[in-house]
Design an enzyme around this catalytic site. Sequence first.
Site, PDB file in Angstrom:
ATOM      1  N   GLU A  97     -13.676  -5.940   8.894  1.00 48.63           N
ATOM      2  CA  GLU A  97     -12.131  -5.920   9.360  1.00 48.63           C
ATOM      3  C   GLU A  97     -11.963  -4.487   9.942  1.00 48.63           C
ATOM      4  O   GLU A  97     -12.910  -3.549   9.991  1.00 48.63           O
ATOM      5  CB  GLU A  97     -11.159  -5.926   8.091  1.00 48.63           C
ATOM      6  CG  GLU A  97     -11.613  -4.940   7.079  1.00 48.63           C
ATOM      7  CD  GLU A  97     -10.329  -4.130   6.364  1.00 48.63           C
ATOM      8  OE1 GLU A  97      -9.367  -4.283   6.951  1.00 48.63           O
ATOM      9  OE2 GLU A  97     -10.842  -3.238   5.771  1.00 48.63           O
TER      10      GLU A  97
ATOM     11  N   GLY B 206      -6.896   5.304   5.127  1.00 49.65           N
ATOM     12  CA  GLY B 206      -6.396   6.355   4.186  1.00 49.65           C
ATOM     13  C   GLY B 206      -6.689   7.699   4.744  1.00 49.65           C
ATOM     14  O   GLY B 206      -7.749   8.017   5.410  1.00 49.65           O
TER      15      GLY B 206
ATOM     16  N   TYR C 199      -9.905   3.418  -5.498  1.00 49.81           N
ATOM     17  CA  TYR C 199      -8.699   4.718  -5.927  1.00 49.81           C
ATOM     18  C   TYR C 199      -8.896   5.028  -7.317  1.00 49.81           C
ATOM     19  O   TYR C 199      -8.297   6.215  -7.467  1.00 49.81           O
ATOM     20  CB  TYR C 199      -7.034   4.293  -5.708  1.00 49.81           C
ATOM     21  CG  TYR C 199      -7.267   3.387  -4.172  1.00 49.81           C
ATOM     22  CD1 TYR C 199      -7.351   4.468  -3.140  1.00 49.81           C
ATOM     23  CD2 TYR C 199      -6.716   2.318  -3.896  1.00 49.81           C
ATOM     24  CE1 TYR C 199      -7.271   4.072  -1.764  1.00 49.81           C
ATOM     25  CE2 TYR C 199      -6.742   1.729  -2.453  1.00 49.81           C
ATOM     26  CZ  TYR C 199      -6.682   2.581  -1.444  1.00 49.81           C
ATOM     27  OH  TYR C 199      -6.723   2.189  -0.188  1.00 49.81           O
TER      28      TYR C 199
ATOM     29  N   ASN D 273      -9.419  -1.257  10.660  1.00 47.76           N
ATOM     30  CA  ASN D 273      -7.999  -0.481   9.961  1.00 47.76           C
ATOM     31  C   ASN D 273      -7.612   0.545  10.964  1.00 47.76           C
ATOM     32  O   ASN D 273      -8.723   1.309  11.454  1.00 47.76           O
ATOM     33  CB  ASN D 273      -8.625   0.435   8.938  1.00 47.76           C
ATOM     34  CG  ASN D 273      -9.142  -0.731   7.618  1.00 47.76           C
ATOM     35  OD1 ASN D 273      -8.498  -1.356   7.115  1.00 47.76           O
ATOM     36  ND2 ASN D 273     -10.524  -0.512   7.551  1.00 47.76           N
TER      37      ASN D 273
ATOM     38  N   ASP E   7     -14.819  -1.717   8.747  1.00 41.25           N
ATOM     39  CA  ASP E   7     -15.664  -2.007   7.569  1.00 41.25           C
ATOM     40  C   ASP E   7     -16.961  -3.006   7.983  1.00 41.25           C
ATOM     41  O   ASP E   7     -16.567  -4.197   8.598  1.00 41.25           O
ATOM     42  CB  ASP E   7     -14.706  -2.423   6.585  1.00 41.25           C
ATOM     43  CG  ASP E   7     -13.900  -1.383   6.001  1.00 41.25           C
ATOM     44  OD1 ASP E   7     -14.433  -0.108   6.406  1.00 41.25           O
ATOM     45  OD2 ASP E   7     -12.915  -1.679   5.618  1.00 41.25           O
TER      46      ASP E   7
ATOM     47  N   ARG F  43     -11.178   2.784  11.495  1.00 38.21           N
ATOM     48  CA  ARG F  43     -12.119   2.599  10.547  1.00 38.21           C
ATOM     49  C   ARG F  43     -12.527   1.135  10.754  1.00 38.21           C
ATOM     50  O   ARG F  43     -11.744   0.140  10.816  1.00 38.21           O
ATOM     51  CB  ARG F  43     -11.893   2.765   9.397  1.00 38.21           C
ATOM     52  CG  ARG F  43     -12.916   3.895   8.390  1.00 38.21           C
ATOM     53  CD  ARG F  43     -12.608   3.707   7.183  1.00 38.21           C
ATOM     54  NE  ARG F  43     -12.649   2.475   6.479  1.00 38.21           N
ATOM     55  CZ  ARG F  43     -11.681   2.223   5.528  1.00 38.21           C
ATOM     56  NH1 ARG F  43     -10.868   3.082   5.189  1.00 38.21           N
ATOM     57  NH2 ARG F  43     -11.769   0.951   4.928  1.00 38.21           N
TER      58      ARG F  43
ATOM     59  N   GLU G 155       0.841  -1.120   0.034  1.00 37.55           N
ATOM     60  CA  GLU G 155      -0.129  -0.050   0.140  1.00 37.55           C
ATOM     61  C   GLU G 155       0.955   1.299   0.043  1.00 37.55           C
ATOM     62  O   GLU G 155       0.451   2.467   0.333  1.00 37.55           O
ATOM     63  CB  GLU G 155      -0.973  -0.060   1.051  1.00 37.55           C
ATOM     64  CG  GLU G 155      -1.955  -1.162   0.846  1.00 37.55           C
ATOM     65  CD  GLU G 155      -2.994  -1.202   2.392  1.00 37.55           C
ATOM     66  OE1 GLU G 155      -3.880  -0.294   2.095  1.00 37.55           O
ATOM     67  OE2 GLU G 155      -2.515  -1.767   3.151  1.00 37.55           O
TER      68      GLU G 155
ATOM     69  N   SER H 221      -6.430  -2.450   1.001  1.00 35.65           N
ATOM     70  CA  SER H 221      -6.634  -1.859  -0.130  1.00 35.65           C
ATOM     71  C   SER H 221      -7.144  -2.910  -1.219  1.00 35.65           C
ATOM     72  O   SER H 221      -7.031  -2.859  -2.377  1.00 35.65           O
ATOM     73  CB  SER H 221      -5.399  -1.320  -0.783  1.00 35.65           C
ATOM     74  OG  SER H 221      -5.355   0.042  -0.177  1.00 35.65           O
TER      75      SER H 221
HETATM   76  N1  ATP Z   1     -17.243 -11.655   2.778  1.00 33.75           N
HETATM   77  C1  ATP Z   1     -17.387 -10.632   2.112  1.00 33.75           C
HETATM   78  N2  ATP Z   1     -18.297 -10.483   1.091  1.00 33.75           N
HETATM   79  C2  ATP Z   1     -18.536  -9.783   0.206  1.00 33.75           C
HETATM   80  N3  ATP Z   1     -17.548  -8.704  -0.192  1.00 33.75           N
HETATM   81  C3  ATP Z   1     -16.267  -9.000   0.739  1.00 33.75           C
HETATM   82  C4  ATP Z   1     -16.430  -9.706   1.701  1.00 33.75           C
HETATM   83  N4  ATP Z   1     -15.337  -9.580   2.273  1.00 33.75           N
HETATM   84  C5  ATP Z   1     -14.558  -8.333   1.610  1.00 33.75           C
HETATM   85  N5  ATP Z   1     -15.547  -7.880   0.677  1.00 33.75           N
HETATM   86  C6  ATP Z   1     -15.348  -6.964  -0.214  1.00 33.75           C
HETATM   87  O1  ATP Z   1     -13.832  -6.420  -0.689  1.00 33.75           O
HETATM   88  C7  ATP Z   1     -13.544  -5.366   0.033  1.00 33.75           C
HETATM   89  C8  ATP Z   1     -12.125  -5.533   0.768  1.00 33.75           C
HETATM   90  O2  ATP Z   1     -12.322  -6.188   1.958  1.00 33.75           O
HETATM   91  P1  ATP Z   1     -11.870  -5.693   3.227  1.00 33.75           P
HETATM   92  O3  ATP Z   1     -12.513  -4.531   3.732  1.00 33.75           O
HETATM   93  O4  ATP Z   1     -11.931  -6.941   4.294  1.00 33.75           O
HETATM   94  O5  ATP Z   1     -10.182  -5.811   3.056  1.00 33.75           O
HETATM   95  P2  ATP Z   1      -9.151  -4.511   2.847  1.00 33.75           P
HETATM   96  O6  ATP Z   1      -8.464  -4.743   1.485  1.00 33.75           O
HETATM   97  O7  ATP Z   1      -8.301  -4.368   3.953  1.00 33.75           O
HETATM   98  O8  ATP Z   1      -9.751  -3.066   3.027  1.00 33.75           O
HETATM   99  P3  ATP Z   1      -9.329  -1.454   3.182  1.00 33.75           P
HETATM  100  O9  ATP Z   1      -8.739  -1.303   1.879  1.00 33.75           O
HETATM  101  O10 ATP Z   1     -10.509  -1.101   3.747  1.00 33.75           O
HETATM  102  O11 ATP Z   1      -7.916  -1.879   4.354  1.00 33.75           O
HETATM  103  C9  ATP Z   1     -14.719  -4.909   0.731  1.00 33.75           C
HETATM  104  O12 ATP Z   1     -14.847  -3.286   1.050  1.00 33.75           O
HETATM  105  C10 ATP Z   1     -15.724  -5.920   0.260  1.00 33.75           C
HETATM  106  O13 ATP Z   1     -16.208  -4.860  -0.972  1.00 33.75           O
HETATM  107 MG    MG Z   2     -11.857  -2.585   4.191  1.00 29.55          MG
END
Ligand code: ATP
Ligand code: MG
Length: 303
Positions: free
Chosen positions: A267, A273, A213, A269, A254, A252, A17, A147
């Site tokens: 998850e 960002g 992004y 954070n 999610d 944050r 990232e 991300s």
């Molecule tokens: N179990 C799920 N079912 C449907 N979509 C999901 C699921 N888990 C994740 N997603 C999708 O994937 C995206 C990324 O997942 P997550 O937020 O867990 O990871 P991240 O890459 O660490 O996020 P961030 O960029 O917020 O740190 C979510 O915003 C969502 O759109």
């Molecule tokens: Mg996320």
Amino acid sequence: MINLGKVAIVYGGESAEREISLKSGKAIFTALSEQNVDVDLIDTKETSPLLLKQMGYQRVFIALHGRGGEDGVIQGVLESLGLPYTGSGVLGSALAMDKIRTKQVWQSCQLPTAKYVSVKKGQKIDFSQIMSQLGDVVFVKPAREGSSIGMSRVTDVKMLEEAVSNAFEFDESVLIEQWINGPEYTVSILNGQALPVIKMKTQRSFYDYEAKYLSNSTEYACPCGLSDVDEIYIQKLALDAFEAVGADTWGRIDIMRDADGQFYLLEANTVPGMTEKSLVPMAAKANGLSFSELTMAILQAAK
Ligand SMILES: Nc1ncnc2c1ncn2[C@@H]1O[C@H](COP(=O)(O)OP(=O)(O)OP(=O)(O)O)[C@@H](O)[C@H]1O
Ligand SMILES: [Mg+2]
């Protein structure tokens, strides 16, 4: 000069990232400089954080995303140096970085999170058994990435095998999660308070790197359209989930809502960002807090 001493914003680094962190760091730098804080940008890819104390810094704003910056490593370095830093401490950072262990903690606290299976590199994996256990659609993610990097939506066994192998490029631990079919929300947290909830909407199959992004078509709604009762419910859920992993100060959570109306925690954070267009600044703005005020509030809470 506001009396916060000499401040280093650590940014960049070497995680996947990096590019986002460069943007966050620069936005924070502009905001703090405008408020007359004595601040410098330090790219930890070029300058070791071990040198920060001898370079004369008295306080550190952590703008690093992902491994090395959001996972307790730099937090431990700064603890050892005796330098106050922004955001969560070693434990909260390390735990929140690991999506599998985060889910284990949430489950043990009866906090709702989607069904999942975790797999490790080198282990024999029965992909069809996992598909039948989790349903027709599953989501694959590296345990410690952000991300949306290395993540995929999967609808059959062959795709699952490929998605897991792709996720193993980013981490030796991979999470295979039940697909949640419904809208997505994020709850920003600042100093023990949940900010207004944001709803994210993408035309893509999920909120992937492009949607986060690059795309102009991703929609953000704040107010998020939930009833007051539901919004207060997920704000409380987010505060509890944040606290459960030992995170504090700012971050944050999610969340997604399934077709049956149930909310699931995705998850946590701990260094989300911080570009002018990012989600926490958007939520802060909805609460009357400018980007500059948000940045200053996070910096002043450094400990
Ligand atoms: N179990 C799920 N079912 C449907 N979509 C999901 C699921 N888990 C994740 N997603 C999708 O994937 C995206 C990324 O997942 P997550 O937020 O867990 O990871 P991240 O890459 O660490 O996020 P961030 O960029 O917020 O740190 C979510 O915003 C969502 O759109
Ligand atoms: Mg996320």
